[in-house]
Write a protein that holds these residues in place. Structure first.
Motif, PDB file in Angstrom:
ATOM      1  N   ASN A 179      33.714-134.365 -29.655  1.00  0.00           N
ATOM      2  CA  ASN A 179      33.949-132.951 -29.384  1.00  0.00           C
ATOM      3  C   ASN A 179      32.872-132.084 -30.029  1.00  0.00           C
ATOM      4  N   TYR A 180      32.608-132.336 -31.303  1.00  0.00           N
ATOM      5  CA  TYR A 180      31.708-131.474 -32.071  1.00  0.00           C
ATOM      6  C   TYR A 180      30.245-131.695 -31.698  1.00  0.00           C
ATOM      7  N   HIS A 181      29.756-132.912 -31.917  1.00  0.00           N
ATOM      8  CA  HIS A 181      28.322-133.170 -31.771  1.00  0.00           C
ATOM      9  C   HIS A 181      27.876-133.294 -30.312  1.00  0.00           C
ATOM     10  N   MET A 182      28.714-133.898 -29.491  1.00  0.00           N
ATOM     11  CA  MET A 182      28.299-134.154 -28.109  1.00  0.00           C
ATOM     12  C   MET A 182      28.633-132.975 -27.193  1.00  0.00           C
ATOM     13  N   ASN A 183      29.877-132.499 -27.265  1.00  0.00           N
ATOM     14  CA  ASN A 183      30.314-131.481 -26.315  1.00  0.00           C
ATOM     15  C   ASN A 183      29.917-130.066 -26.726  1.00  0.00           C
ATOM     16  N   VAL A 184      30.261-129.687 -27.971  1.00  0.00           N
ATOM     17  CA  VAL A 184      29.950-128.331 -28.417  1.00  0.00           C
ATOM     18  C   VAL A 184      28.450-128.159 -28.638  1.00  0.00           C
ATOM     19  N   GLU A 185      27.846-129.107 -29.354  1.00  0.00           N
ATOM     20  CA  GLU A 185      26.430-128.950 -29.671  1.00  0.00           C
ATOM     21  C   GLU A 185      25.523-129.579 -28.610  1.00  0.00           C
ATOM     22  N   GLY A 186      25.909-130.754 -28.116  1.00  0.00           N
ATOM     23  CA  GLY A 186      25.050-131.461 -27.187  1.00  0.00           C
ATOM     24  C   GLY A 186      25.030-130.874 -25.793  1.00  0.00           C
ATOM     25  N   ILE A 187      26.124-130.192 -25.408  1.00  0.00           N
ATOM     26  CA  ILE A 187      26.183-129.626 -24.061  1.00  0.00           C
ATOM     27  C   ILE A 187      26.222-128.098 -24.108  1.00  0.00           C
ATOM     28  N   LEU A 188      27.276-127.529 -24.712  1.00  0.00           N
ATOM     29  CA  LEU A 188      27.405-126.073 -24.724  1.00  0.00           C
ATOM     30  C   LEU A 188      26.203-125.386 -25.368  1.00  0.00           C
ATOM     31  N   ALA A 189      25.855-125.815 -26.583  1.00  0.00           N
ATOM     32  CA  ALA A 189      24.777-125.135 -27.307  1.00  0.00           C
ATOM     33  C   ALA A 189      23.428-125.336 -26.631  1.00  0.00           C
ATOM     34  N   ARG A 190      23.200-126.536 -26.101  1.00  0.00           N
ATOM     35  CA  ARG A 190      21.905-126.784 -25.461  1.00  0.00           C
ATOM     36  C   ARG A 190      21.770-126.009 -24.161  1.00  0.00           C
ATOM     37  N   VAL A 191      22.845-125.927 -23.389  1.00  0.00           N
ATOM     38  CA  VAL A 191      22.801-125.140 -22.160  1.00  0.00           C
ATOM     39  C   VAL A 191      22.596-123.664 -22.496  1.00  0.00           C
ATOM     40  N   GLY A 192      23.319-123.190 -23.508  1.00  0.00           N
ATOM     41  CA  GLY A 192      23.178-121.789 -23.910  1.00  0.00           C
ATOM     42  C   GLY A 192      21.799-121.480 -24.450  1.00  0.00           C
ATOM     43  N   SER A 193      21.236-122.402 -25.231  1.00  0.00           N
ATOM     44  CA  SER A 193      19.895-122.187 -25.782  1.00  0.00           C
ATOM     45  C   SER A 193      18.850-122.132 -24.678  1.00  0.00           C
ATOM     46  N   THR A 194      19.044-122.925 -23.632  1.00  0.00           N
ATOM     47  CA  THR A 194      18.121-122.876 -22.497  1.00  0.00           C
ATOM     48  C   THR A 194      18.135-121.501 -21.848  1.00  0.00           C
ATOM     49  N   ALA A 195      19.333-120.928 -21.727  1.00  0.00           N
ATOM     50  CA  ALA A 195      19.437-119.586 -21.152  1.00  0.00           C
ATOM     51  C   ALA A 195      18.724-118.564 -22.028  1.00  0.00           C
TER      52      ALA A 195
END
Length: 349
Positions: A179-195
């Motif tokens: 949940n923490y490293h893969m989903n929140v940081e690995g997906i949500l944060a990376r997608v948001g950072s790209t934006a």
């Protein structure tokens, strides 16, 4: 991540050749950027000027995007990182001391991300009331986060990491790390950072963009931690060790549980908010799907049903595009105002 040269010196209690020690040292070298120095060196002036020049719908989209980050960083800094630090001492893990050392660095950087976002949003985007006095320790979630349901991912995070800290069971640790490293940081944060990295095309926000280069570098190390931790647990499960059976199922099920709510983050990219910054929902969903496939199937060797993931995202996306955002926001803000009124009267919020 480039591997640093292995130290020529050793300790008695610390294994300086351990990969977790090397991750800790990377954090010492790269994670000690100073938020206040960024404020002093770059300043808020250009970001403020740009912010005032933006159209209301452009400001809304940026605010919604950063609100998801602010609430997410607050949650991981306040609860998740602390609980996972406790879980790193579990008997089922190896290199416990080095893992615990690394988690202290991770916790520090998460607090710095909160520090930057909270001050930046207050200084540059000061027309948003976050109702923080209703919960001075953690801060009541920004209305858009609570409105869209993105907060469900963070609630899940708190539950999973607290359970892992209590039981120190390998399956519970795997679910929390997923949940923490893969989903929140690995997906949500990376997608948001790209934006955010694309914002200079439409909005000159130098302080925001420069700081997020550091944030993204930090998050990359955090994801590496999660991947390596899950690999360790999966290796023991695949070797047939009884205590680790159920790790892969726990990882995959946690992804399936989080995916519909992670799709809420995509609301900030949809035509429902007009997408004035042209962040593009289709490319956003594609990037999220590629990240899932790359991390879960290619890197971890899990059997994630890609179509099942996309179906859940699609179903949720169809649901949220039917929302009346303004009405939902007004209802959430009215709820906060009611709580504020009760608190002012001396009630129990």
């Amino acid at each position: 991540m480039a591997q640093p040269a292995e130290p020529t010196y050793t300790g008695q209690r610390i294994d300086t050749g351990d990969k977790w020690y090397q991750l800790f040292q990377k954090g010492v070298e790269l994670g000690t950027w100073n938020v206040e120095k960024l404020f002093d060196e770059i300043g808020f002036e250009q970001d403020k000027e740009t912010w005032k020049s933006l159209e209301p719908n452009e400001r809304d989209q940026i605010r919604y995007l950063l609100s998801g980050f602010l609430d997410g960083e607050t949650e991981v800094a306040g609860d998740a990182a602390t609980n996972l630090s406790r879980a790193m001492g579990a008997d089922c893990l190896e290199g416990n001391r080095q893992k615990e050392m690394y988690m202290t660095m991770l916790t520090l950087t998460e607090h710095k991300h909160t520090q930057f976002l909270d001050i930046y949003m207050n200084e540059v985007m000061d027309d948003q009331d976050n109702y923080t006095e209703l919960d001075p320790r953690r801060g009541t979630r920004v209305p858009i986060v609570q409105t869209t349901g993105l907060g469900e991912v963070f609630e899940h995070q708190g539950l999973l990491t607290a359970k892992a800290a209590q039981t120190k069971d390998p399956v519970d640790i795997a679910r929390a790390a997923t949940n923490y490293h893969m989903n929140v940081e690995g997906i949500l944060a990376r997608v948001g950072s790209t934006a955010i990295s694309r914002l200079p095309e439409r909005a000159n926000l130098p302080l925001l963009n420069y700081a997020f280069k550091f944030v993204s570098t930090d998050e990359g190390r955090h994801i590496t931690h999660g991947v390596e931790l899950l690999k360790e647990l999966l290796e023991k499960e695949r070797a047939g060790e009884p205590a680790y059976q159920g790790v892969e199922a726990g990882i995959v099920n946690t992804l399936y549980e989080d995916v519909p709510y992670m799709a809420d983050f995509a609301y900030m990219y949809t035509d429902a908010v007009g997408d004035p910054l042209d962040l593009d929902i289709d490319s956003t969903l594609l990037r999220g799907g590629n990240l899932i496939d790359g991390m879960y199937n290619e890197t971890l060797g899990c059997d994630v049903d890609y179509m099942q993931v996309m179906d859940r995202v699609s179903d949720r996306y169809e649901e949220i595009t039917e929302w009346d955002l303004d009405a939902r926001l007004e209802a959430q803000q009215a709820h906060y105002q009611q709580k504020r009124g009760v608190a002012a009267d001396g009630g129990d919020d």
